[in-house]
Design a protein around this motif. Structure first.
Motif, PDB file in Angstrom:
ATOM      1  N   ALA A   2      43.200  47.009  69.335  1.00 54.38           N
ATOM      2  CA  ALA A   2      43.355  46.977  67.889  1.00 54.38           C
ATOM      3  C   ALA A   2      42.970  45.644  67.261  1.00 54.38           C
ATOM      4  O   ALA A   2      42.786  45.566  66.060  1.00 54.38           O
ATOM      5  N   THR A   3      42.874  44.593  68.047  1.00 57.06           N
ATOM      6  CA  THR A   3      42.558  43.278  67.497  1.00 57.06           C
ATOM      7  C   THR A   3      41.400  42.644  68.268  1.00 57.06           C
ATOM      8  O   THR A   3      41.113  43.024  69.408  1.00 57.06           O
ATOM      9  N   VAL A   4      40.787  41.669  67.641  1.00 54.36           N
ATOM     10  CA  VAL A   4      39.689  40.945  68.298  1.00 54.36           C
ATOM     11  C   VAL A   4      40.196  40.262  69.556  1.00 54.36           C
ATOM     12  O   VAL A   4      39.569  40.338  70.623  1.00 54.36           O
ATOM     13  N   HIS A   5      41.347  39.598  69.447  1.00 49.62           N
ATOM     14  CA  HIS A   5      41.836  38.877  70.628  1.00 49.62           C
ATOM     15  C   HIS A   5      42.267  39.826  71.751  1.00 49.62           C
ATOM     16  O   HIS A   5      42.119  39.494  72.917  1.00 49.62           O
ATOM     17  N   ALA A   6      42.727  41.018  71.408  1.00 50.89           N
ATOM     18  CA  ALA A   6      43.048  41.997  72.455  1.00 50.89           C
ATOM     19  C   ALA A   6      41.770  42.492  73.133  1.00 50.89           C
ATOM     20  O   ALA A   6      41.739  42.684  74.352  1.00 50.89           O
ATOM     21  N   ALA A   7      40.710  42.683  72.361  1.00 47.46           N
ATOM     22  CA  ALA A   7      39.431  43.113  72.939  1.00 47.46           C
ATOM     23  C   ALA A   7      38.863  42.048  73.870  1.00 47.46           C
ATOM     24  O   ALA A   7      38.347  42.360  74.953  1.00 47.46           O
ATOM     25  N   ILE A   8      38.971  40.798  73.475  1.00 48.17           N
ATOM     26  CA  ILE A   8      38.473  39.714  74.334  1.00 48.17           C
ATOM     27  C   ILE A   8      39.313  39.616  75.597  1.00 48.17           C
ATOM     28  O   ILE A   8      38.773  39.444  76.696  1.00 48.17           O
ATOM     29  N   ALA A   9      40.625  39.751  75.472  1.00 48.79           N
ATOM     30  CA  ALA A   9      41.494  39.723  76.654  1.00 48.79           C
ATOM     31  C   ALA A   9      41.171  40.874  77.602  1.00 48.79           C
ATOM     32  O   ALA A   9      41.137  40.690  78.827  1.00 48.79           O
ATOM     33  N   ALA A  10      40.910  42.055  77.062  1.00 54.03           N
ATOM     34  CA  ALA A  10      40.557  43.207  77.902  1.00 54.03           C
ATOM     35  C   ALA A  10      39.226  42.975  78.614  1.00 54.03           C
ATOM     36  O   ALA A  10      39.087  43.282  79.806  1.00 54.03           O
ATOM     37  N   THR A  11      38.274  42.418  77.912  1.00 50.86           N
ATOM     38  CA  THR A  11      36.979  42.122  78.531  1.00 50.86           C
ATOM     39  C   THR A  11      37.135  41.044  79.590  1.00 50.86           C
ATOM     40  O   THR A  11      36.519  41.110  80.653  1.00 50.86           O
ATOM     41  N   ALA A  12      37.970  40.032  79.316  1.00 53.65           N
ATOM     42  CA  ALA A  12      38.211  38.966  80.298  1.00 53.65           C
ATOM     43  C   ALA A  12      38.844  39.525  81.562  1.00 53.65           C
ATOM     44  O   ALA A  12      38.531  39.074  82.675  1.00 53.65           O
ATOM     45  N   ALA A  13      39.721  40.507  81.412  1.00 52.88           N
ATOM     46  CA  ALA A  13      40.349  41.122  82.583  1.00 52.88           C
ATOM     47  C   ALA A  13      39.343  41.947  83.382  1.00 52.88           C
ATOM     48  O   ALA A  13      39.355  41.938  84.618  1.00 52.88           O
ATOM     49  N   ALA A  14      38.457  42.637  82.688  1.00 58.91           N
ATOM     50  CA  ALA A  14      37.488  43.502  83.364  1.00 58.91           C
ATOM     51  C   ALA A  14      36.271  42.746  83.890  1.00 58.91           C
ATOM     52  O   ALA A  14      35.720  43.102  84.934  1.00 58.91           O
ATOM     53  N   HIS A  15      35.857  41.714  83.176  1.00 56.04           N
ATOM     54  CA  HIS A  15      34.627  40.983  83.528  1.00 56.04           C
ATOM     55  C   HIS A  15      34.831  39.479  83.343  1.00 56.04           C
ATOM     56  O   HIS A  15      34.202  38.868  82.491  1.00 56.04           O
ATOM     57  N   PRO A  16      35.703  38.868  84.139  1.00 56.52           N
ATOM     58  CA  PRO A  16      36.060  37.469  83.902  1.00 56.52           C
ATOM     59  C   PRO A  16      34.907  36.476  84.021  1.00 56.52           C
ATOM     60  O   PRO A  16      34.927  35.437  83.362  1.00 56.52           O
ATOM     61  N   VAL A  22      27.726  31.434  74.184  1.00 60.16           N
ATOM     62  CA  VAL A  22      26.625  30.542  74.535  1.00 60.16           C
ATOM     63  C   VAL A  22      26.317  29.680  73.320  1.00 60.16           C
ATOM     64  O   VAL A  22      26.191  30.188  72.206  1.00 60.16           O
ATOM     65  N   PHE A  23      26.213  28.375  73.550  1.00 61.96           N
ATOM     66  CA  PHE A  23      25.800  27.453  72.503  1.00 61.96           C
ATOM     67  C   PHE A  23      24.833  26.454  73.128  1.00 61.96           C
ATOM     68  O   PHE A  23      25.189  25.736  74.062  1.00 61.96           O
ATOM     69  N   GLU A  24      23.622  26.471  72.606  1.00 62.19           N
ATOM     70  CA  GLU A  24      22.549  25.640  73.144  1.00 62.19           C
ATOM     71  C   GLU A  24      22.467  25.845  74.655  1.00 62.19           C
ATOM     72  O   GLU A  24      22.261  26.961  75.091  1.00 62.19           O
ATOM     73  N   ASP A  25      22.673  24.801  75.449  1.00 64.86           N
ATOM     74  CA  ASP A  25      22.544  24.959  76.905  1.00 64.86           C
ATOM     75  C   ASP A  25      23.896  25.071  77.605  1.00 64.86           C
ATOM     76  O   ASP A  25      23.995  24.930  78.812  1.00 64.86           O
ATOM     77  N   GLN A  26      24.956  25.362  76.841  1.00 58.49           N
ATOM     78  CA  GLN A  26      26.297  25.494  77.398  1.00 58.49           C
ATOM     79  C   GLN A  26      26.775  26.934  77.263  1.00 58.49           C
ATOM     80  O   GLN A  26      26.327  27.660  76.376  1.00 58.49           O
ATOM     81  N   ALA A  27      27.702  27.301  78.132  1.00 57.98           N
ATOM     82  CA  ALA A  27      28.253  28.654  78.072  1.00 57.98           C
ATOM     83  C   ALA A  27      29.691  28.655  78.581  1.00 57.98           C
ATOM     84  O   ALA A  27      30.088  27.788  79.362  1.00 57.98           O
ATOM     85  N   LEU A  28      30.441  29.635  78.128  1.00 52.08           N
ATOM     86  CA  LEU A  28      31.787  29.898  78.631  1.00 52.08           C
ATOM     87  C   LEU A  28      31.853  31.338  79.096  1.00 52.08           C
ATOM     88  O   LEU A  28      31.317  32.227  78.430  1.00 52.08           O
ATOM     89  N   THR A  29      32.510  31.559  80.207  1.00 49.57           N
ATOM     90  CA  THR A  29      32.780  32.924  80.637  1.00 49.57           C
ATOM     91  C   THR A  29      33.968  33.451  79.838  1.00 49.57           C
ATOM     92  O   THR A  29      34.671  32.684  79.164  1.00 49.57           O
ATOM     93  N   TYR A  30      34.203  34.749  79.941  1.00 51.43           N
ATOM     94  CA  TYR A  30      35.363  35.315  79.263  1.00 51.43           C
ATOM     95  C   TYR A  30      36.653  34.673  79.771  1.00 51.43           C
ATOM     96  O   TYR A  30      37.569  34.418  78.995  1.00 51.43           O
ATOM     97  N   ARG A  31      36.740  34.426  81.071  1.00 58.43           N
ATOM     98  CA  ARG A  31      37.937  33.785  81.628  1.00 58.43           C
ATOM     99  C   ARG A  31      38.126  32.395  81.017  1.00 58.43           C
ATOM    100  O   ARG A  31      39.225  32.057  80.581  1.00 58.43           O
ATOM    101  N   GLU A  32      37.053  31.595  80.976  1.00 54.24           N
ATOM    102  CA  GLU A  32      37.151  30.243  80.423  1.00 54.24           C
ATOM    103  C   GLU A  32      37.516  30.263  78.944  1.00 54.24           C
ATOM    104  O   GLU A  32      38.356  29.479  78.490  1.00 54.24           O
ATOM    105  N   LEU A  33      36.885  31.147  78.201  1.00 59.28           N
ATOM    106  CA  LEU A  33      37.185  31.274  76.779  1.00 59.28           C
ATOM    107  C   LEU A  33      38.652  31.611  76.563  1.00 59.28           C
ATOM    108  O   LEU A  33      39.347  30.963  75.764  1.00 59.28           O
TER     109      LEU A  33
END
Length: 116
Positions: A2-16, A22-33
């Motif tokens: 129902a929320t953006v943060h719940a969707a990100i948490a679900a994605t982090a659990a499924a695909h950490p 991605v920003f320029e030459d840097q990136a964060l995984t879902y787990r790191e984010l």
């Protein structure tokens, strides 16, 4: 979810290890984010920030920006986007007018912004 943060948490659990940001030459995984945002959310909560509060987010475009927005949302608060290019007086007015309880920013911008 129902929320953006719940969707990100679900994605982090499924695909950490999948790239989330991605920003320029840097990136964060879902787990790191999610880990960075959760640390910020806990810090805000220790400061008494929670549901119903408004938090200013004044961050330059970088990996810090989505972390800040997600961290505020995870705390239960609403975020107030503030453009670091605005004059300090304008930012102060926006923070006061919105009744912001806190401000999330970057160290290099600290001198440009009013104290809450």
């Amino acid at each position: 979810p129902a929320t953006v943060h719940a969707a990100i948490a679900a994605t982090a659990a499924a695909h950490p290890t999948r790239r989330a940001v991605v920003f320029e030459d840097q990136a964060l995984t879902y787990r790191e984010l999610l880990e960075r945002a959760t640390r910020l959310a806990r810090r805000l909560e220790r400061l008494g920030i929670g549901p119903g509060a408004r938090v200013g987010v004044c961050v330059e475009r970088s990996l810090d920006l989505p972390v800040a927005v997600l961290g505020v949302l995870l705390s239960g608060a609403a975020y107030l986007p503030l453009d670091p290019a605005f004059p300090g007086e304008r930012l102060a007015y926006m923070l006061e007018d919105a009744g912001a309880a806190a401000l999330v920013t970057q160290q290099r911008l600290d001198g440009l912004l009013p104290r809450l």
